[in-house]
Design an enzyme around this catalytic site. Structure first.
Site, PDB file in Angstrom:
ATOM      1  N   HIS A  19      40.639  20.484  27.441  1.00 49.17           N
ATOM      2  CA  HIS A  19      40.959  19.577  27.873  1.00 49.17           C
ATOM      3  C   HIS A  19      40.043  20.197  29.143  1.00 49.17           C
ATOM      4  O   HIS A  19      40.536  19.497  29.975  1.00 49.17           O
ATOM      5  CB  HIS A  19      42.671  19.167  28.302  1.00 49.17           C
ATOM      6  CG  HIS A  19      42.802  18.249  29.575  1.00 49.17           C
ATOM      7  ND1 HIS A  19      44.420  17.756  29.331  1.00 49.17           N
ATOM      8  CD2 HIS A  19      42.214  17.521  29.420  1.00 49.17           C
ATOM      9  CE1 HIS A  19      44.350  16.574  29.538  1.00 49.17           C
ATOM     10  NE2 HIS A  19      42.365  16.420  30.093  1.00 49.17           N
ATOM     11  N   HIS A  21      36.975  16.434  29.958  1.00 49.44           N
ATOM     12  CA  HIS A  21      36.084  15.360  29.336  1.00 49.44           C
ATOM     13  C   HIS A  21      34.334  15.410  30.219  1.00 49.44           C
ATOM     14  O   HIS A  21      33.892  16.774  31.214  1.00 49.44           O
ATOM     15  CB  HIS A  21      36.498  14.584  30.558  1.00 49.44           C
ATOM     16  CG  HIS A  21      38.255  14.364  30.304  1.00 49.44           C
ATOM     17  ND1 HIS A  21      37.797  13.042  29.113  1.00 49.44           N
ATOM     18  CD2 HIS A  21      38.871  14.530  31.175  1.00 49.44           C
ATOM     19  CE1 HIS A  21      39.613  12.986  29.488  1.00 49.44           C
ATOM     20  NE2 HIS A  21      40.130  13.856  30.212  1.00 49.44           N
ATOM     21  N   HIS A 215      46.453  11.412  26.449  1.00 45.30           N
ATOM     22  CA  HIS A 215      46.876  12.108  27.365  1.00 45.30           C
ATOM     23  C   HIS A 215      48.334  11.425  27.777  1.00 45.30           C
ATOM     24  O   HIS A 215      48.584  10.363  27.696  1.00 45.30           O
ATOM     25  CB  HIS A 215      45.903  11.690  28.821  1.00 45.30           C
ATOM     26  CG  HIS A 215      44.877  12.436  28.728  1.00 45.30           C
ATOM     27  ND1 HIS A 215      44.160  12.588  27.327  1.00 45.30           N
ATOM     28  CD2 HIS A 215      44.186  13.006  29.267  1.00 45.30           C
ATOM     29  CE1 HIS A 215      42.702  13.428  27.593  1.00 45.30           C
ATOM     30  NE2 HIS A 215      42.806  13.091  29.284  1.00 45.30           N
ATOM     31  N   GLU A 218      50.856  12.870  32.537  1.00 50.02           N
ATOM     32  CA  GLU A 218      50.180  12.691  33.403  1.00 50.02           C
ATOM     33  C   GLU A 218      50.690  12.109  34.919  1.00 50.02           C
ATOM     34  O   GLU A 218      51.620  12.565  35.615  1.00 50.02           O
ATOM     35  CB  GLU A 218      49.061  12.728  33.530  1.00 50.02           C
ATOM     36  CG  GLU A 218      48.219  12.871  34.718  1.00 50.02           C
ATOM     37  CD  GLU A 218      47.020  12.725  34.690  1.00 50.02           C
ATOM     38  OE1 GLU A 218      45.912  13.516  36.026  1.00 50.02           O
ATOM     39  OE2 GLU A 218      46.094  12.021  34.198  1.00 50.02           O
TER      40      GLU A 218
END
Length: 368
Positions: A19, A21, A215, A218
């Protein structure tokens, strides 16, 4: 860096990051360098007065949306394959050198680039060049995974996916010559955007044998995690923080051996969790949920790359050697690289644990 007795073990563990970016590794210094190189005007905001000023502003995020405003402003300086190569190599080499990362699965946001006239193939070419260099220089393998953006219309996401598919950019294994895209993800602001809206795109991806992650949980509730499993066929869950609000969902994640790619420091910085101790890692362990520990967007979160995140987690939770062995092995097994690569990293983990136990047992014996 942590001062716990397990610090040496945390440094030695071979790590897999799932994970991360790519755009989230853009340091203020590189952002300014690329803006000048590509003649991109930065926002007329005091935060962009200098790299130091921008770094200071990054330390004061109030929410995910506040962070995303700066994240999206930074993306515009990335224009050429050389830019993406420089960005990716900086991350991969740092991860390997400072955190013993052996395998990385890196997200990027294709729509953020195609909207500016930067082709997905440009990103892939730059990343591929960086991955080859990093493999040769640091023995780290890497895969690239595009994430569709929730804050844009679903039709835009569908068009982006169709274009990538038509260009032959996906591979069930992420390999090829050059290596292609290894899966499909979904990210960006989550509130009021349930996963079901993207079900058709993910069903098309599944029909092509493309791996899927999303995702979820969150900002959104536990129901969004379940929705990612049910409507998107997600094989991994990114963040998953609010899954702990539903004990049945935790049991499901454990039973189905779904890997949760947890980002505890990110959760604190973006006000999802009040403190590291409030992130759900211990609850995952207790419920038997597999998870990996990840850095998410480290250039925006105080340069907390993976080694720093591991240390911060240990200071918060005081995990045992067995806990870390389970976390490291879950990360290896949950990776999307080939079986031989997993076995190689697994053998390294076995050796690290064997050496650690021999050293600590020898220390105890000597003290007796």
């Amino acid at each position: 860096m942590c001062k716990t007795p397990l610090h040496g073990l945390l440094e030695a563990l071979p790590k897999c990051e799932h994970h991360l970016h790519l755009e989230g590794t853009l340091s203020p210094e590189l952002l300014f360098t690329l803006a000048e190189r590509n003649q991109v005007a930065l926002p007329a905001d005091a935060a962009y007065a200098s790299p130091a000023a921008l770094r200071a502003r990054y330390a004061a995020f109030t929410s995910l949306d506040d962070f995303l405003d700066f994240y999206n402003a930074g993306v515009v300086v990335l224009r050429t394959a050389a830019d993406f190569e420089e960005l990716a190599y900086a991350y991969l080499s740092r991860a390997a050198r400072t955190a013993n990362v052996r395998h990385a699965e890196v997200f990027f946001d294709p729509q953020a680039h195609t909207a500016r006239g930067v082709a997905v193939a440009t990103v892939v070419a730059g990343f591929h060049a960086a991955a080859l260099r990093a493999q040769a220089d640091h023995v780290v393998s890497a895969l690239l995974v595009p994430c569709l953006l929730r804050h844009l219309p679903v039709d835009d996401a569908a068009a982006c996916f169709d274009a990538m598919l038509a260009a032959g950019l996906f591979s069930p294994t992420g390999t090829g010559n050059p290596p292609l895209l290894a899966g499909l993800g979904l990210c960006s602001t989550e509130l009021a955007r349930p996963p079901s809206a993207w079900a058709g795109i993910f069903a098309a991806a599944a029909a092509q044998g493309i791996r899927r992650t999303a995702h979820a949980g969150e900002e959104g509730p536990a129901a969004y995690v379940a929705g990612a499993l049910d409507h998107l066929g997600a094989q991994r869950i990114d963040h998953g923080t609010h899954a702990v609000d539903d004990s049945d969902l935790l049991a499901r994640l454990a039973a189905q051996r779904v890997l949760v790619t947890a980002c505890p420091v990110s959760n604190v910085v973006l006000r999802v969790s009040p403190s590291l101790k409030d992130t759900p890692l211990r609850a995952y362990l207790a419920a038997g949920v597999r998870f990996s520990v990840n850095s998410d967007d480290p250039a925006y979160f105080g340069d907390m790359y993976l080694q720093e995140v591991y240390c911060a987690v240990q200071e918060a939770f005081a995990f045992s050697v067995d806990d870390w062995a389970l976390i490291a092995r879950s990360a290896i097994e949950g990776s999307w690289c080939g079986d031989e690569r997993k076995r190689s990293i697994g053998r390294e983990l076995d050796k690290v644990l064997e050496d650690w136990h021999a050293r600590t047992e020898g220390t105890v014996a000597a003290a007796a």
